[in-house]
Design an enzyme around this catalytic site. Sequence first.
Site, PDB file in Angstrom:
ATOM      1  N   ASP A  99       0.868  -1.185   0.000  1.00  0.00           N
ATOM      2  CA  ASP A  99       0.000   0.000   0.000  1.00  0.00           C
ATOM      3  C   ASP A  99       0.905   1.236   0.000  1.00  0.00           C
ATOM      4  O   ASP A  99       1.719   1.405   0.921  1.00  0.00           O
ATOM      5  CB  ASP A  99      -0.897  -0.014   1.247  1.00  0.00           C
ATOM      6  N   ASP A 201      -2.685   4.876  -2.509  1.00  0.00           N
ATOM      7  CA  ASP A 201      -3.689   5.562  -1.695  1.00  0.00           C
ATOM      8  C   ASP A 201      -4.006   6.953  -2.268  1.00  0.00           C
ATOM      9  O   ASP A 201      -3.094   7.752  -2.478  1.00  0.00           O
ATOM     10  CB  ASP A 201      -3.100   5.711  -0.279  1.00  0.00           C
ATOM     11  N   HIS A 332     -11.261  -1.890   3.645  1.00  0.00           N
ATOM     12  CA  HIS A 332     -11.144  -1.468   5.046  1.00  0.00           C
ATOM     13  C   HIS A 332     -11.835  -0.141   5.310  1.00  0.00           C
ATOM     14  O   HIS A 332     -11.892   0.316   6.469  1.00  0.00           O
ATOM     15  CB  HIS A 332      -9.668  -1.388   5.418  1.00  0.00           C
TER      16      HIS A 332
HETATM   17  O1  TEU Z   1      -9.069   6.406   1.685  1.00  0.00           O
HETATM   18  C1  TEU Z   1      -9.364   7.551   0.921  1.00  0.00           C
HETATM   19  C2  TEU Z   1     -10.779   7.875   1.034  1.00  0.00           C
HETATM   20  O2  TEU Z   1     -11.322   8.526   0.205  1.00  0.00           O
HETATM   21  C3  TEU Z   1     -11.481   7.353   2.214  1.00  0.00           C
HETATM   22  O3  TEU Z   1     -11.274   8.297   3.252  1.00  0.00           O
HETATM   23  C4  TEU Z   1     -12.911   7.206   1.884  1.00  0.00           C
HETATM   24  O4  TEU Z   1     -13.340   8.327   1.160  1.00  0.00           O
HETATM   25  C5  TEU Z   1     -13.727   7.145   3.119  1.00  0.00           C
HETATM   26  O5  TEU Z   1     -13.006   6.478   4.093  1.00  0.00           O
HETATM   27  C6  TEU Z   1     -14.992   6.416   2.769  1.00  0.00           C
HETATM   28  O6  TEU Z   1     -15.928   6.849   3.656  1.00  0.00           O
HETATM   29  C7  TEU Z   1      -7.673   6.160   1.776  1.00  0.00           C
HETATM   30  C8  TEU Z   1      -7.482   4.957   2.688  1.00  0.00           C
HETATM   31  O7  TEU Z   1      -8.092   3.814   2.089  1.00  0.00           O
HETATM   32  C9  TEU Z   1      -8.108   5.288   4.015  1.00  0.00           C
HETATM   33  O8  TEU Z   1      -8.073   4.170   4.894  1.00  0.00           O
HETATM   34  C10 TEU Z   1      -7.334   6.450   4.617  1.00  0.00           C
HETATM   35  O9  TEU Z   1      -7.969   6.846   5.813  1.00  0.00           O
HETATM   36  C11 TEU Z   1      -7.296   7.648   3.660  1.00  0.00           C
HETATM   37  O10 TEU Z   1      -7.023   7.295   2.307  1.00  0.00           O
HETATM   38  C12 TEU Z   1      -6.178   8.598   4.069  1.00  0.00           C
HETATM   39  O11 TEU Z   1      -4.935   7.946   3.843  1.00  0.00           O
END
Ligand code: TEU
Length: 562
Positions: A99, A201, A332
């Site tokens: 990741d 990400d 997740h």
């Molecule tokens: O997620 C990006 C993201 O857009 C998420 O925040 C999503 O919009 C939201 O959780 C859905 O409700 C990535 C990662 O997958 C997430 O776990 C991280 O919190 C985020 O980026 C910041 O790195």
Amino acid sequence: RHEDAWWKSSVVYQVYPRSFADSDGDGVGDLDGITAHLDHLAGLGVDVIWLSPVYRSPQNDNGYDISDYQDIDPVFGDLAAFDRLLAAVHAHGMRLVMDLVVNHTSDEHPWFQESRDPASPRRDWYWWRRGRTDGCREPTNWGSFFSGSAWAYDSASDAYYLHLFAPGQPDLNWENPEVRQAVYAMMRWWLARGVDGFRMDVINLISKDPGLPDGERHGDRPYGDGSPYYVCGPRVHDYLQEMHREVFARHPGRVLTVGEMPGVTVEQAALFTDPARAELDMVFQFEHVGLDHGRDKFDPGPLRLSDLKNSLARWQSGLAETGWNSLYWNNHDQPRAVSRFGDDSPAHRERSAKALATVLHLHRGTPYIYQGEELGMTNAPFATADDFSDIESLNHYAQAIAGGAAPEDVLPGMRAMGRDNARTPMQWNAGANAGFTEGVPWLPVNPNHTTINAESARARPDSVYHHYRALIELRHTEPAVVHGDFTMLLPDDERIYAYLRRYGTTELLVLANLTGEPAEAELPAGWEGTELVLGNMAYEDSQREDSPYSPSPYSRSRYGHT
Ligand code: TEU
């Protein structure tokens, strides 16, 4: 060249390390725990493991806030444990994708700590701006994904820094070529260590409009919408093409790259995933996981099957000629698929989970399985705000209560859509803590692990696990699944998901009744008496004398019938 790309026939399994398996009894999953459970993944038949972040991190966003990109956080182990996992994954004939979180670092990263000094050569590695005096003090009126402003004030230099996510996640300034080269060097270091690719990400957020304009205010929202100025920003394609030249071009055909892209459109995804543009292999888009959002994700509304089919069909046709789809129901960040898109009641949960799996996996694209989805794991019971752990949910709750909302008005949306639903520990068996840990789990295990767990699933031929195994085997043996075209059928039917796949002389008809009641529909002629390759009826029903299906070699080995 891309017609035979290895990742087109692959199935990827996402491991969220903190919740997968704990080997040292501290209540948090770790790398040796994953290594000890690879037989579960090999038995499923998955080809690739996507490992959510295990780098050194203060864990404010469970590892998506990185303070050292080239070391392992002690809670997960160390680089030796990582090398043991990588060797074991490769020994099982699988691949490991890391990741990559490079839109932002942790505020504890040395790069950021140095950047806080205006005289530092790293000052320009992040987005620092003076405050304003007219109205909005922050440099722009943008809101953060995790509530509050997207800017944090740093008194050390009387300036603000940008953080699209938490204040502990300052955005890197990709305008700066030194930042880009440092990221590429780190990526090459991991590829040299033997990893097989990256899940990137929020990679479509790395390019911001350098003018940093204010966003439009919508309704009573406290902040402006900055997304037009950072979602798929002005130089995002330049950066990804440069990344390809600097990193991936040295490993032709070896690595898998998938970009997580909130807000990406089909048209943009066709550019990102066009092999001729040498950017990415595929993207995670967010349209189908936004259809049930009301005012925001924590205000969920009804989801119509016709809307879901329309959205996924548009992505199938949009990337049919060039580009490639990723296929996912959950990860997740999303609630559990069978709870959100299906029916997780004891009476229907398994058949619902299997129907959802069939529908997703037989689309054109690369399917992603989120840990526990192959067991039909469900959302978990969260009573009060104290039961939640996720920064996104807790910030949302605090902001809502501060705005005058009552807990009983805020909690239902968090229970349905909160990310903690996906982060309760993997359910290995019916024993204490579901076999996840000998210690106290960092997040309570779902009480339904007594009936929903890997041990019982592997033992029952008609389990969700064996249905996923059958779907993966079908993808590996039937070329039409990988290379076939896609035609949606019954687009307006609110009960049945039906589509066709055609490749050469092979036609596959996929039918799923996504309700708990019998359903009938007109189907194309000529399918009478054709071979059933995979079904979804409970084993006992399928063995009845009057079972309507002649088991085929496939279904015999799969114990399931539609
Ligand atoms: O997620 C990006 C993201 O857009 C998420 O925040 C999503 O919009 C939201 O959780 C859905 O409700 C990535 C990662 O997958 C997430 O776990 C991280 O919190 C985020 O980026 C910041 O790195």
